[in-house]
Motif scaffolding. Structure first.
Motif, PDB file in Angstrom:
ATOM      1  N   TYR A 316       0.970  -1.195  -0.088  1.00  0.00           N
ATOM      2  CA  TYR A 316      -0.114  -0.131   0.048  1.00  0.00           C
ATOM      3  C   TYR A 316       0.857   1.108   0.140  1.00  0.00           C
ATOM      4  O   TYR A 316       0.507   2.266  -0.636  1.00  0.00           O
ATOM      5  CB  TYR A 316      -0.904   0.023   1.061  1.00  0.00           C
ATOM      6  N   LEU A 317       1.782   1.320   0.752  1.00  0.00           N
ATOM      7  CA  LEU A 317       2.776   2.176   1.039  1.00  0.00           C
ATOM      8  C   LEU A 317       3.424   2.746  -0.225  1.00  0.00           C
ATOM      9  O   LEU A 317       3.684   3.721  -0.813  1.00  0.00           O
ATOM     10  CB  LEU A 317       3.809   2.230   2.080  1.00  0.00           C
ATOM     11  N   THR A 318       3.725   1.674  -0.969  1.00  0.00           N
ATOM     12  CA  THR A 318       4.387   1.531  -2.476  1.00  0.00           C
ATOM     13  C   THR A 318       3.514   2.117  -3.516  1.00  0.00           C
ATOM     14  O   THR A 318       3.763   2.935  -4.340  1.00  0.00           O
ATOM     15  CB  THR A 318       5.202   0.409  -2.754  1.00  0.00           C
ATOM     16  N   ALA A 319       1.968   1.664  -3.306  1.00  0.00           N
ATOM     17  CA  ALA A 319       1.211   2.154  -4.359  1.00  0.00           C
ATOM     18  C   ALA A 319       0.828   3.770  -4.200  1.00  0.00           C
ATOM     19  O   ALA A 319       0.551   4.304  -5.223  1.00  0.00           O
ATOM     20  CB  ALA A 319       0.072   1.333  -4.332  1.00  0.00           C
ATOM     21  N   THR A 320       0.956   4.040  -2.812  1.00  0.00           N
ATOM     22  CA  THR A 320       0.521   5.439  -2.916  1.00  0.00           C
ATOM     23  C   THR A 320       1.934   6.573  -2.756  1.00  0.00           C
ATOM     24  O   THR A 320       1.713   7.733  -2.619  1.00  0.00           O
ATOM     25  CB  THR A 320       0.086   5.637  -1.441  1.00  0.00           C
ATOM     26  N   GLY A 321       3.034   5.965  -3.094  1.00  0.00           N
ATOM     27  CA  GLY A 321       4.207   6.712  -3.494  1.00  0.00           C
ATOM     28  C   GLY A 321       4.985   7.066  -2.231  1.00  0.00           C
ATOM     29  O   GLY A 321       5.860   7.802  -2.381  1.00  0.00           O
ATOM     30  N   ALA A 322       4.545   6.518  -0.912  1.00  0.00           N
ATOM     31  CA  ALA A 322       5.342   6.711   0.289  1.00  0.00           C
ATOM     32  C   ALA A 322       6.506   6.027   0.381  1.00  0.00           C
ATOM     33  O   ALA A 322       7.711   6.417   0.929  1.00  0.00           O
ATOM     34  CB  ALA A 322       4.652   6.555   1.437  1.00  0.00           C
ATOM     35  N   LEU A 323       6.800   4.700  -0.394  1.00  0.00           N
ATOM     36  CA  LEU A 323       8.180   3.968  -0.458  1.00  0.00           C
ATOM     37  C   LEU A 323       8.293   3.803  -2.035  1.00  0.00           C
ATOM     38  O   LEU A 323       7.368   3.743  -2.854  1.00  0.00           O
ATOM     39  CB  LEU A 323       7.578   2.394  -0.082  1.00  0.00           C
ATOM     40  N   ARG A 324       9.478   3.314  -2.284  1.00  0.00           N
ATOM     41  CA  ARG A 324      10.015   3.091  -3.733  1.00  0.00           C
ATOM     42  C   ARG A 324      10.324   1.715  -3.590  1.00  0.00           C
ATOM     43  O   ARG A 324      10.931   1.171  -2.695  1.00  0.00           O
ATOM     44  CB  ARG A 324      10.931   4.032  -4.087  1.00  0.00           C
ATOM     45  N   GLU A 325      10.312   0.935  -4.795  1.00  0.00           N
ATOM     46  CA  GLU A 325      10.668  -0.445  -4.829  1.00  0.00           C
ATOM     47  C   GLU A 325      11.622  -0.663  -6.029  1.00  0.00           C
ATOM     48  O   GLU A 325      11.523  -0.305  -7.005  1.00  0.00           O
ATOM     49  CB  GLU A 325       9.241  -1.374  -5.026  1.00  0.00           C
ATOM     50  N   SER A 326      12.405  -1.481  -5.757  1.00  0.00           N
ATOM     51  CA  SER A 326      13.490  -2.106  -6.727  1.00  0.00           C
ATOM     52  C   SER A 326      13.695  -3.472  -6.179  1.00  0.00           C
ATOM     53  O   SER A 326      13.216  -4.164  -5.375  1.00  0.00           O
ATOM     54  CB  SER A 326      14.979  -1.086  -6.625  1.00  0.00           C
ATOM     55  N   THR A 327      14.610  -4.031  -7.005  1.00  0.00           N
ATOM     56  CA  THR A 327      14.737  -5.498  -7.066  1.00  0.00           C
ATOM     57  C   THR A 327      16.194  -5.910  -6.957  1.00  0.00           C
ATOM     58  O   THR A 327      16.935  -5.332  -7.618  1.00  0.00           O
ATOM     59  CB  THR A 327      14.062  -6.183  -8.250  1.00  0.00           C
ATOM     60  N   ARG A 328      16.622  -6.808  -5.754  1.00  0.00           N
ATOM     61  CA  ARG A 328      17.781  -7.311  -5.750  1.00  0.00           C
ATOM     62  C   ARG A 328      18.161  -8.238  -6.578  1.00  0.00           C
ATOM     63  O   ARG A 328      17.252  -8.886  -7.264  1.00  0.00           O
ATOM     64  CB  ARG A 328      17.801  -7.669  -4.161  1.00  0.00           C
ATOM     65  N   GLU A 329      19.338  -8.845  -6.662  1.00  0.00           N
ATOM     66  CA  GLU A 329      19.843  -9.666  -7.613  1.00  0.00           C
ATOM     67  C   GLU A 329      19.080 -11.030  -7.519  1.00  0.00           C
ATOM     68  O   GLU A 329      18.945 -11.774  -8.405  1.00  0.00           O
ATOM     69  CB  GLU A 329      21.400  -9.920  -7.670  1.00  0.00           C
ATOM     70  N   ASP A 330      18.901 -11.309  -6.184  1.00  0.00           N
ATOM     71  CA  ASP A 330      18.276 -12.552  -5.821  1.00  0.00           C
ATOM     72  C   ASP A 330      16.775 -12.633  -6.085  1.00  0.00           C
ATOM     73  O   ASP A 330      16.090 -13.726  -5.867  1.00  0.00           O
ATOM     74  CB  ASP A 330      18.571 -13.120  -4.658  1.00  0.00           C
ATOM     75  N   GLY A 331      16.120 -11.547  -6.605  1.00  0.00           N
ATOM     76  CA  GLY A 331      14.768 -11.393  -6.726  1.00  0.00           C
ATOM     77  C   GLY A 331      14.070 -10.997  -5.483  1.00  0.00           C
ATOM     78  O   GLY A 331      12.885 -10.820  -5.619  1.00  0.00           O
ATOM     79  N   ALA A 332      14.742 -10.553  -4.555  1.00  0.00           N
ATOM     80  CA  ALA A 332      13.992  -9.810  -3.291  1.00  0.00           C
ATOM     81  C   ALA A 332      13.817  -8.500  -3.641  1.00  0.00           C
ATOM     82  O   ALA A 332      14.484  -7.516  -4.354  1.00  0.00           O
ATOM     83  CB  ALA A 332      14.866  -9.903  -1.965  1.00  0.00           C
ATOM     84  N   ALA A 333      12.554  -7.981  -3.353  1.00  0.00           N
ATOM     85  CA  ALA A 333      12.201  -6.510  -3.559  1.00  0.00           C
ATOM     86  C   ALA A 333      12.822  -5.635  -2.281  1.00  0.00           C
ATOM     87  O   ALA A 333      12.834  -6.223  -1.323  1.00  0.00           O
ATOM     88  CB  ALA A 333      10.624  -6.396  -3.205  1.00  0.00           C
ATOM     89  N   LEU A 334      13.422  -4.542  -2.689  1.00  0.00           N
ATOM     90  CA  LEU A 334      13.937  -3.659  -1.607  1.00  0.00           C
ATOM     91  C   LEU A 334      13.061  -2.305  -1.879  1.00  0.00           C
ATOM     92  O   LEU A 334      12.703  -1.998  -2.548  1.00  0.00           O
ATOM     93  CB  LEU A 334      15.398  -3.438  -2.109  1.00  0.00           C
ATOM     94  N   PHE A 335      12.797  -1.860  -0.406  1.00  0.00           N
ATOM     95  CA  PHE A 335      11.999  -0.656  -0.337  1.00  0.00           C
ATOM     96  C   PHE A 335      12.739   0.318   0.367  1.00  0.00           C
ATOM     97  O   PHE A 335      13.463   0.293   1.153  1.00  0.00           O
ATOM     98  CB  PHE A 335      10.623  -0.953   0.447  1.00  0.00           C
ATOM     99  N   THR A 336      12.401   1.686  -0.092  1.00  0.00           N
ATOM    100  CA  THR A 336      13.284   2.593   0.208  1.00  0.00           C
ATOM    101  C   THR A 336      12.190   3.738   0.435  1.00  0.00           C
ATOM    102  O   THR A 336      11.056   4.098  -0.278  1.00  0.00           O
ATOM    103  CB  THR A 336      14.402   3.298  -0.315  1.00  0.00           C
ATOM    104  N   ARG A 337      12.127   4.639   1.274  1.00  0.00           N
ATOM    105  CA  ARG A 337      11.361   5.970   1.560  1.00  0.00           C
ATOM    106  C   ARG A 337      11.491   6.794   0.494  1.00  0.00           C
ATOM    107  O   ARG A 337      12.623   7.101   0.045  1.00  0.00           O
ATOM    108  CB  ARG A 337      11.726   6.679   2.986  1.00  0.00           C
ATOM    109  N   ALA A 338      10.486   7.354   0.024  1.00  0.00           N
ATOM    110  CA  ALA A 338      10.530   8.215  -1.373  1.00  0.00           C
ATOM    111  C   ALA A 338      11.023   9.776  -0.893  1.00  0.00           C
ATOM    112  O   ALA A 338      10.690  10.069   0.394  1.00  0.00           O
ATOM    113  CB  ALA A 338       8.914   8.299  -1.852  1.00  0.00           C
TER     114      ALA A 338
END
Length: 338
Positions: A316-338
């Motif tokens: 939800y926080l990613t969809a609303t723009g509060a977090l950003r999602e990227s992907t690690r080499e092993d396929g794990a999602a990484l989240f950072t604050r926008a």
């Protein structure tokens, strides 16, 4: 003489429908509420419906039969499993749907469920097979440490699903329907994408959407379409907008005499959880990292539910723009604050 203290709780709606709460042991040490709705002369009811069926174990059916016997003995309602007019499933979770197979051995009462829940009831094998293809991808996206207990539990959960045998659904329901000229159908996804609440006059049978003691468990929509925080909050808005509802009866625990206040409380609690997760995200983190940060003393019995909740909040926080999602080499999602 029947002990009054042991009688099932009884509520009479403004239109005269008698609603009885029948707690059953859906799982060992876990109770769910089955509701009996009765109209007409108690000695020869014109209509008797069960809303939900409890779990698949013998304790659940035994508790249901005992509850019906207590309604007969204590309130004079001539209702048995064999004389039911209708069975309604609020959502296809095993503590609400699991008892349907055993009930079908004793009653031909037609089954009603939300239209998109019908495949879960009529084709349980196909649903189980679909779930078995998902856990590996889920575990990778969640960033679970390979070989950990939680990683193993997520990868096994498709095979752990409790599914009943296939049962025909006579009446697929849609949002806004009026079933049997009595039950107003309200689609309330969030806890489960196919979940419905049922309004009977001034009483709302709120399934697992409104619960009196806890927030309902949530999964991310990417795991189960119709689930998640956005759907849950929207469904809270829909229920809050209902005029004239003075009592809510949930799928677990006791009655809610102020449904609107409970709606406010659940919304506020959800936003508190969102704020806590956002505050915990201090650097690029996986969902598993966030789980550990939020619950450093996490108990094994809670782990999967809280992992799903953390994923739902993060989604939800990613969809609303509060977090950003990227992907690690092993396929794990990484989240950072926008």
């Amino acid at each position: 003489m029947t002990d009054v203290t042991s009688l099932p709780a009884r509520h009479v709606t403004s239109g005269g429908t008698r609603v009885y709460t029948l707690p059953v042991r859906a799982f060992p040490n876990f109770r769910a509420n089955v509701y009996l709705l009765v109209r007409g002369d108690p000695h020869a009811p014109a209509y008797a419906a069960l809303v939900d069926t409890g779990g698949a174990g013998p304790d659940s059916l035994g508790d249901l039969r005992a509850g019906l016997a207590a309604v007969r003995d204590g309130y004079g309602e001539a209702v048995t499993v064999e004389t039911l007019s209708r069975i309604v499933i609020t959502h296809p979770h095993p503590d609400h749907l699991g008892g349907l197979s055993a009930l079908r051995e004793h009653t031909d009462a037609p089954v009603a469920a939300f239209h998109s829940a019908v495949p879960f009831i009529e084709q349980p094998g196909a649903i189980r097979a679909a779930w078995l293809t998902l856990p590996d991808a889920q575990a990778a996206w969640l960033g679970l440490p390979p070989g950990s207990e939680l990683d193993g539990r997520i990868r096994r959960r498709g095979s752990n699903l409790t599914v009943p045998r296939a049962i025909p659904v006579a009446t697929p329901l849609h949002d806004g329907d009026r079933l049997d000229d009595l039950l107003h159908v309200i689609h309330t996804p969030g806890h489960e994408g196919n979940q419905i609440c049922l309004r009977v006059d001034d009483v709302l049978l709120s399934a697992d959407h409104l619960l009196p003691l806890n927030s309902p468990p949530l999964m991310p929509a990417r795991f189960l379409p119709g689930s998640g925080v956005a759907a849950f909050l929207h469904s809270l808005d829909r229920v809050e907008a209902l005029d004239g509802v003075t009592l809510a009866l949930g799928g677990h625990d006791g009655p809610m005499p102020d449904p609107r206040a409970r709606t406010h409380s659940l919304r506020a609690r959800t936003h508190e959880k969102l704020d806590a997760l956002l505050a915990a995200c201090t650097h690029p983190m996986t969902i598993h990292d966030l789980l550990v940060a939020l619950y450093p003393r996490l108990r094994s019995i809670q782990a999967v539910l809280l992992l799903d909740q953390t994923a739902a909040l993060t989604e939800y926080l990613t969809a609303t723009g509060a977090l950003r999602e990227s992907t690690r080499e092993d396929g794990a999602a990484l989240f950072t604050r926008a």
